[in-house]
Design a protein around this motif. Structure first.
Motif, mmCIF file in Angstrom:
data_model
loop_
_atom_site.group_PDB
_atom_site.id
_atom_site.type_symbol
_atom_site.label_atom_id
_atom_site.label_comp_id
_atom_site.label_asym_id
_atom_site.label_seq_id
_atom_site.Cartn_x
_atom_site.Cartn_y
_atom_site.Cartn_z
ATOM 1 N N ASP A 18 42.651 39.109 40.005
ATOM 2 C CA ASP A 18 44.033 39.537 39.776
ATOM 3 C C ASP A 18 44.055 40.280 38.452
ATOM 4 O O ASP A 18 43.321 39.918 37.525
ATOM 5 C CB ASP A 18 44.982 38.334 39.736
ATOM 6 N N ASP A 19 44.871 41.320 38.339
ATOM 7 C CA ASP A 19 44.855 42.112 37.108
ATOM 8 C C ASP A 19 45.757 41.537 36.021
ATOM 9 O O ASP A 19 45.790 42.065 34.914
ATOM 10 C CB ASP A 19 45.222 43.578 37.400
ATOM 11 N N HIS A 20 46.485 40.476 36.317
ATOM 12 C CA HIS A 20 47.345 39.850 35.317
ATOM 13 C C HIS A 20 46.686 38.585 34.782
ATOM 14 O O HIS A 20 46.530 37.594 35.522
ATOM 15 C CB HIS A 20 48.714 39.527 35.905
ATOM 16 N N ALA A 21 46.301 38.598 33.527
ATOM 17 C CA ALA A 21 45.564 37.484 32.930
ATOM 18 C C ALA A 21 46.358 36.181 32.991
ATOM 19 O O ALA A 21 45.796 35.105 33.248
ATOM 20 C CB ALA A 21 45.204 37.814 31.478
ATOM 21 N N ARG A 25 46.264 34.834 36.520
ATOM 22 C CA ARG A 25 44.924 34.309 36.798
ATOM 23 C C ARG A 25 44.743 32.935 36.158
ATOM 24 O O ARG A 25 44.179 32.026 36.758
ATOM 25 C CB ARG A 25 43.834 35.244 36.271
ATOM 26 N N GLU A 43 36.342 34.889 37.338
ATOM 27 C CA GLU A 43 37.502 35.774 37.396
ATOM 28 C C GLU A 43 37.089 37.238 37.367
ATOM 29 O O GLU A 43 36.080 37.611 36.761
ATOM 30 C CB GLU A 43 38.441 35.487 36.225
ATOM 31 N N CYS A 81 39.176 41.301 37.209
ATOM 32 C CA CYS A 81 40.484 41.931 36.991
ATOM 33 C C CYS A 81 40.547 43.341 37.572
ATOM 34 O O CYS A 81 41.506 44.066 37.325
ATOM 35 C CB CYS A 81 40.834 41.954 35.504
ATOM 36 N N SER A 82 39.549 43.751 38.339
ATOM 37 C CA SER A 82 39.552 45.087 38.940
ATOM 38 C C SER A 82 38.722 45.080 40.213
ATOM 39 O O SER A 82 37.885 44.189 40.430
ATOM 40 C CB SER A 82 38.975 46.119 37.965
ATOM 41 N N MET A 92 45.740 45.709 42.128
ATOM 42 C CA MET A 92 45.272 45.451 40.768
ATOM 43 C C MET A 92 45.385 46.740 39.969
ATOM 44 O O MET A 92 44.519 47.614 40.038
ATOM 45 C CB MET A 92 43.842 44.927 40.784
#
Length: 209
Positions: free
Chosen positions: A7-10, A13, A31, A33-34, A56
């Protein structure tokens, strides 16, 4: 158990990771993010399950899902998304996803989705299943936007939100020409003539907030 979480939102995540660690205490969680990171991790290592956000940043996870399945045919992929529209669900399942959950659902739904896909069954939430049942019902009248692909619907949403073709191209990492082609296809499929018509339609059908 090895879980690939993308997921691109920390912050999201982190929250999701906490949920997974509580439910699956012995799991190793990695994890990403892309889409690029997802593909790299899928190539390098084996995973028990992949939980992927559908969007993402400018990337669309559905565009890499066929490659993920080609690299790891037996890897169950659970799509976790803010999009509940039929186009996204159908395209995800056709691309090889084992399950589809919208982010509005509860932690229990997510755990059920993971357990279901790990047991070899497909999983979609009841609301999504009901939506699909309506879509495939012979008595259900088809809305103009039902003819759009997931990417076309995405472009429609951006247009309806007031973004220009060049802005959309930047957000989706596409050329201006490609976005213009999508716009033309949308207008043709929906029998509309202008951005104003698209915006009016999107607002009337709750396709944009």
């Amino acid at each position: 158990m090895r879980i690939l979480l993308a997921d691109d939102h920390a912050m999201f995540r982190s929250g999701l990771r906490s949920i997974l660690e509580r439910r699956f205490s012995n799991a190793f969680i990695q994890e990403a993010c892309s889409c690029h990171e997802v593909l790299a991790l899928v190539r390098e290592e084996s995973w028990t399950i992949a939980i992927l956000d559908i969007a993402m940043g400018a990337e669309n996870t559905l565009s890499i899902l066929p490659e993920v399945k080609q690299l790891r045919p037996n890897l169950p992929v659970l799509i976790l998304s803010m999009y509940g529209e039929k186009q996204f669900v159908i395209e995800a399942l056709r691309a090889g996803a084992a399950g589809y959950i919208t982010k509005e659902h509860t932690t229990d739904e997510l755990v059920r989705g993971i357990e279901s896909t790990l047991s070899g069954r497909r999983f979609i939430t009841e609301s999504v299943a009901s939506n699909l049942a309506d879509y495939f019902s012979l008595e259900q009248s088809v809305s103009p936007h039902d003819s759009l692909s997931a990417r076309e619907l995405e472009v429609l949403r951006f247009i309806a939100a007031g973004h220009s073709v060049s802005e959309i191209a930047g957000m989706l990492s596409l050329s201006v020409k490609t976005v213009s082609t999508y716009r033309s296809r949308i207008l043709e499929k929906m029998n509309l003539r202008s951005n104003a018509d698209l915006i009016r339609y999107a607002l009337q059908n709750n396709l944009v907030q």
